[in-house]
Design a protein around this motif. Structure first.
Motif, PDB file in Angstrom:
ATOM      1  N   ARG A 130      14.235 -36.174  -2.546  1.00  7.59           N
ATOM      2  CA  ARG A 130      14.349 -37.291  -3.637  1.00  7.59           C
ATOM      3  C   ARG A 130      14.658 -38.618  -2.765  1.00  7.59           C
ATOM      4  N   VAL A 131      15.664 -38.576  -1.795  1.00  6.54           N
ATOM      5  CA  VAL A 131      15.969 -39.520  -1.027  1.00  6.54           C
ATOM      6  C   VAL A 131      14.574 -40.065  -0.270  1.00  6.54           C
ATOM      7  N   LEU A 132      13.923 -39.193   0.462  1.00  5.46           N
ATOM      8  CA  LEU A 132      12.784 -39.308   1.116  1.00  5.46           C
ATOM      9  C   LEU A 132      11.755 -39.972   0.347  1.00  5.46           C
ATOM     10  N   LEU A 133      11.631 -39.498  -1.000  1.00  2.15           N
ATOM     11  CA  LEU A 133      10.459 -39.780  -2.013  1.00  2.15           C
ATOM     12  C   LEU A 133      10.557 -41.085  -2.299  1.00  2.15           C
ATOM     13  N   MET A 134      11.774 -41.787  -2.308  1.00  2.00           N
ATOM     14  CA  MET A 134      12.153 -43.170  -2.531  1.00  2.00           C
ATOM     15  C   MET A 134      11.897 -43.909  -1.460  1.00  2.00           C
ATOM     16  N   TYR A 135      12.361 -43.569  -0.160  1.00  5.49           N
ATOM     17  CA  TYR A 135      12.148 -44.172   1.090  1.00  5.49           C
ATOM     18  C   TYR A 135      10.443 -44.278   1.258  1.00  5.49           C
ATOM     19  N   TYR A 136       9.757 -43.230   0.815  1.00  4.61           N
ATOM     20  CA  TYR A 136       8.277 -43.229   1.331  1.00  4.61           C
ATOM     21  C   TYR A 136       7.589 -44.138   0.076  1.00  4.61           C
ATOM     22  N   THR A 137       8.369 -44.554  -0.744  1.00  5.55           N
ATOM     23  CA  THR A 137       7.645 -45.187  -1.828  1.00  5.55           C
ATOM     24  C   THR A 137       7.038 -46.594  -1.351  1.00  5.55           C
ATOM     25  N   ASN A 138       7.552 -47.200  -0.199  1.00  9.05           N
ATOM     26  CA  ASN A 138       7.244 -48.383   0.276  1.00  9.05           C
ATOM     27  C   ASN A 138       6.800 -48.267   1.761  1.00  9.05           C
ATOM     28  N   PHE A 139       6.306 -47.076   1.976  1.00 15.39           N
ATOM     29  CA  PHE A 139       5.733 -46.682   3.395  1.00 15.39           C
ATOM     30  C   PHE A 139       4.164 -46.685   3.419  1.00 15.39           C
ATOM     31  N   VAL A 140       3.733 -47.153   4.525  1.00 16.31           N
ATOM     32  CA  VAL A 140       2.212 -47.322   4.660  1.00 16.31           C
ATOM     33  C   VAL A 140       1.553 -45.829   4.936  1.00 16.31           C
ATOM     34  N   SER A 141       0.740 -45.336   4.092  1.00 20.55           N
ATOM     35  CA  SER A 141       0.107 -43.961   4.367  1.00 20.55           C
ATOM     36  C   SER A 141       1.399 -42.856   4.285  1.00 20.55           C
ATOM     37  N   SER A 142       2.113 -43.021   3.186  1.00 23.81           N
ATOM     38  CA  SER A 142       3.102 -42.082   2.929  1.00 23.81           C
ATOM     39  C   SER A 142       2.740 -40.551   2.976  1.00 23.81           C
ATOM     40  N   PRO A 143       1.405 -40.368   2.291  1.00 25.31           N
ATOM     41  CA  PRO A 143       0.798 -39.072   2.527  1.00 25.31           C
ATOM     42  C   PRO A 143       0.720 -38.173   3.840  1.00 25.31           C
ATOM     43  N   GLU A 144       0.798 -39.311   4.919  1.00 19.43           N
ATOM     44  CA  GLU A 144       1.022 -38.563   6.194  1.00 19.43           C
ATOM     45  C   GLU A 144       2.130 -38.541   6.975  1.00 19.43           C
ATOM     46  N   GLY A 145       3.338 -38.512   6.009  1.00 21.33           N
ATOM     47  CA  GLY A 145       4.724 -38.604   6.581  1.00 21.33           C
ATOM     48  C   GLY A 145       5.759 -37.993   5.750  1.00 21.33           C
ATOM     49  N   TYR A 146       5.577 -38.040   4.492  1.00 21.32           N
ATOM     50  CA  TYR A 146       6.558 -37.453   3.386  1.00 21.32           C
ATOM     51  C   TYR A 146       6.846 -36.119   3.792  1.00 21.32           C
ATOM     52  N   PHE A 147       6.001 -35.252   3.568  1.00 16.99           N
ATOM     53  CA  PHE A 147       6.094 -33.663   3.679  1.00 16.99           C
ATOM     54  C   PHE A 147       6.736 -33.689   5.111  1.00 16.99           C
ATOM     55  N   GLN A 148       6.059 -33.944   6.202  1.00 16.71           N
ATOM     56  CA  GLN A 148       6.673 -33.828   7.525  1.00 16.71           C
ATOM     57  C   GLN A 148       7.944 -34.086   7.716  1.00 16.71           C
ATOM     58  N   THR A 149       8.526 -35.112   7.242  1.00 16.55           N
ATOM     59  CA  THR A 149       9.953 -35.700   7.282  1.00 16.55           C
ATOM     60  C   THR A 149      10.801 -34.959   6.683  1.00 16.55           C
ATOM     61  N   VAL A 150      10.248 -34.396   5.498  1.00 16.42           N
ATOM     62  CA  VAL A 150      11.190 -33.384   4.650  1.00 16.42           C
ATOM     63  C   VAL A 150      11.460 -32.211   5.388  1.00 16.42           C
ATOM     64  N   ILE A 151      10.304 -31.593   5.788  1.00 14.41           N
ATOM     65  CA  ILE A 151      10.514 -30.184   6.463  1.00 14.41           C
ATOM     66  C   ILE A 151      11.054 -30.271   7.931  1.00 14.41           C
ATOM     67  N   CYS A 152      11.144 -31.286   8.579  1.00 12.89           N
ATOM     68  CA  CYS A 152      11.493 -31.281   9.937  1.00 12.89           C
ATOM     69  C   CYS A 152      12.988 -31.712   9.970  1.00 12.89           C
ATOM     70  N   ASN A 153      13.584 -32.256   8.712  1.00  2.29           N
ATOM     71  CA  ASN A 153      14.962 -32.664   8.802  1.00  2.29           C
ATOM     72  C   ASN A 153      15.747 -31.626   7.709  1.00  2.29           C
ATOM     73  N   VAL A 154      15.053 -30.432   7.649  1.00  2.01           N
ATOM     74  CA  VAL A 154      15.970 -29.386   6.909  1.00  2.01           C
ATOM     75  C   VAL A 154      15.850 -28.190   7.894  1.00  2.01           C
ATOM     76  N   PRO A 155      17.122 -27.752   8.476  1.00  2.00           N
ATOM     77  CA  PRO A 155      17.178 -26.708   9.465  1.00  2.00           C
ATOM     78  C   PRO A 155      16.785 -25.493   8.970  1.00  2.00           C
ATOM     79  N   ASP A 156      17.122 -24.936   7.417  1.00  2.00           N
ATOM     80  CA  ASP A 156      16.449 -23.934   7.143  1.00  2.00           C
ATOM     81  C   ASP A 156      14.660 -23.870   6.889  1.00  2.00           C
TER      82      ASP A 156
END
Length: 425
Positions: A283-309
């Protein structure tokens, strides 16, 4: 005579005495059993106050997140044949492209969500819904769903991420019987059959995610990460491009940014994490990427790589063949017959992007998919005459050369991941 009278009087009392004795015995036995049950319940309650030593040594999870991550025991292993859940999306003028892609990708074991965005005319959306409803195979199997309340989607804005999450939520609600989520557009096209895809993924760990990613932002740091944008698609019913606002922002320090392709093959477990978000990062990253240029090319990548599991499950490939400029522009080259050899040599499962009814699609149909006259792509499931007009055995697979190519690609990628090469770095 006197003895006889005495005997008769005693005889009169025998019958009532026997009856009363029986009644007494009955009530005594009943009260004993009820007391026993009550006593057992008391004993059990006492035992629960003093659990066995091994259970006392087991510490309960401290956090609610842990209860979700580690709480219930894992479900039993899924079926041996993997299943895929697709989102196929399009916009104005994409009806025919989307319909062709759907029929090419169809398999009775999979699930499909279709979306024509709010920019597409109402007539196109109604026509798509009508075709899905009237198709005999779709109606029989019931695995093709259309988002009837269309979303406004701006490719470079967060509305595309929101639409993808919407489709994920629908698929999670609709069925528990899928293993990977794949997002495609009407401009994508398969380079292997679904039998090839299912066969190649049969031995793949169901927790793996095929998502192109890198933390080396390069030119994107200045042109995408630091500017602030607003996507009018969040609040307007007509499509407009994003616009920039000031001031610019610094790079985040509480998480690390990653970027990559907007097209992915995501595991069900990761999709559940992103949708349910039992910790707050998605949810935090979803709000951050609300104002990000081309967020579809970063949201899922940033989520998965910041979660050790999940970071160790990220395989650095999007399963696509895409031809880009260097540095990449907003959209890739439109593929043609001249790209056929490169597409095949890539061993990829999908190609992007294609023009409507381009001759290269006919070549792919004929040489790679065995598809003719706008029919479904033939597979082991096909029955009836004409072919594929009825559903036979959906678990019967007839993989071809495409399965071998895809296995070769997956093998290379897993070997790289084994040695931690190109994995969330």
């Amino acid at each position: 005579m006197e003895n006889s009278k005495k005997f008769n009087m005693e005889k009169k009392w025998v019958f009532p005495l026997v009856i009363s004795s029986l009644i007494f015995v009955f009530f005594f036995a009943t009260s004993f059993n009820m007391g026993l049950v009550s006593s057992l319940r008391k004993i059990n309650s006492i035992i629960l106050l003093f659990p066995p030593r091994n259970s006392m040594n087991q510490t309960s999870p401290l956090f609610a997140e842990d209860k979700v991550m580690h709480g219930p025991p894992p479900p039993p292993p899924g079926p041996s044949i993997p299943r895929f859940a697709y989102l196929i999306s399009g916009s104005r003028g994409d009806l025919e492209k989307l319909w062709r892609t759907l029929r090419t990708l169809y398999h009775p074991l999979n699930h499909y969500v279709l979306h024509l965005d709010l920019e597409s005319p109402v007539e196109e959306r109604l026509e798509l819904a009508s075709r899905v409803e009237k198709d005999l195979v779709f109606a029989k199997v019931g695995n093709v769903y259309m988002i009837t309340k269309a979303n406004m989607v701006t490719y470079r804005g967060p509305t595309m991420v929101a639409n993808t999450l919407h489709a994920c939520a629908i698929l999670l609600k609709r069925s528990k019987d899928w293993d990977w989520f794949i997002n495609l557009s009407a401009s994508d096209y398969p380079l292997v059959t679904q039998d090839d895809l299912i066969s190649a993924f049969s031995d793949v760990n169901r927790e793996l995610n095929f998502i192109e990613h890198t933390s080396r932002l390069g030119w994107k740091e200045n042109q995408r990460a630091m500017p602030l944008i607003v996507d009018p698609g969040l609040y307007r019913s007509t499509k407009q491009d994003i616009y920039w606002v000031s001031p610019r922002r610094a790079l985040p320090t509480s998480f690390k940014l990653f970027t990559g392709s907007a097209w992915m093959v995501l595991s069900r477990s990761f999709v559940e994490y992103v949708i349910w978000g039992w910790d707050n990062l998605p949810r935090v990253l979803l709000m951050y990427y609300t104002n990000f240029v081309s967020s579809p090319e970063g949201y899922f990548q940033t989520v998965i790589c910041n979660v050790p599991d999940f970071a160790h499950t990220a395989i650095n490939h999007d399963m696509h063949y895409i031809s880009w400029d260097n540095p990449p522009k907003q959209h890739p080259h439109t593929l043609s017959l001249n790209d056929t050899a490169k597409m095949i040599a890539s061993d990829a499962a999908f190609g992007r992007k294609f023009g409507q009814d381009d001759t290269v699609l006919d070549k792919i149909d004929k040489e790679l998919l065995g598809r003719r006259n706008g029919s479904f792509t033939p597979g082991g499931w096909c029955g009836g005459k004409p072919r594929c007009s009825k559903v036979g055995n959906p678990r019967k697979l007839r993989p071809g050369p495409g399965a071998q190519r895809l296995r070769r690609l997956i093998g290379r990628l897993l070997l790289q991941a084994k040695y931690k090469q190109n994995q969330c770095t």
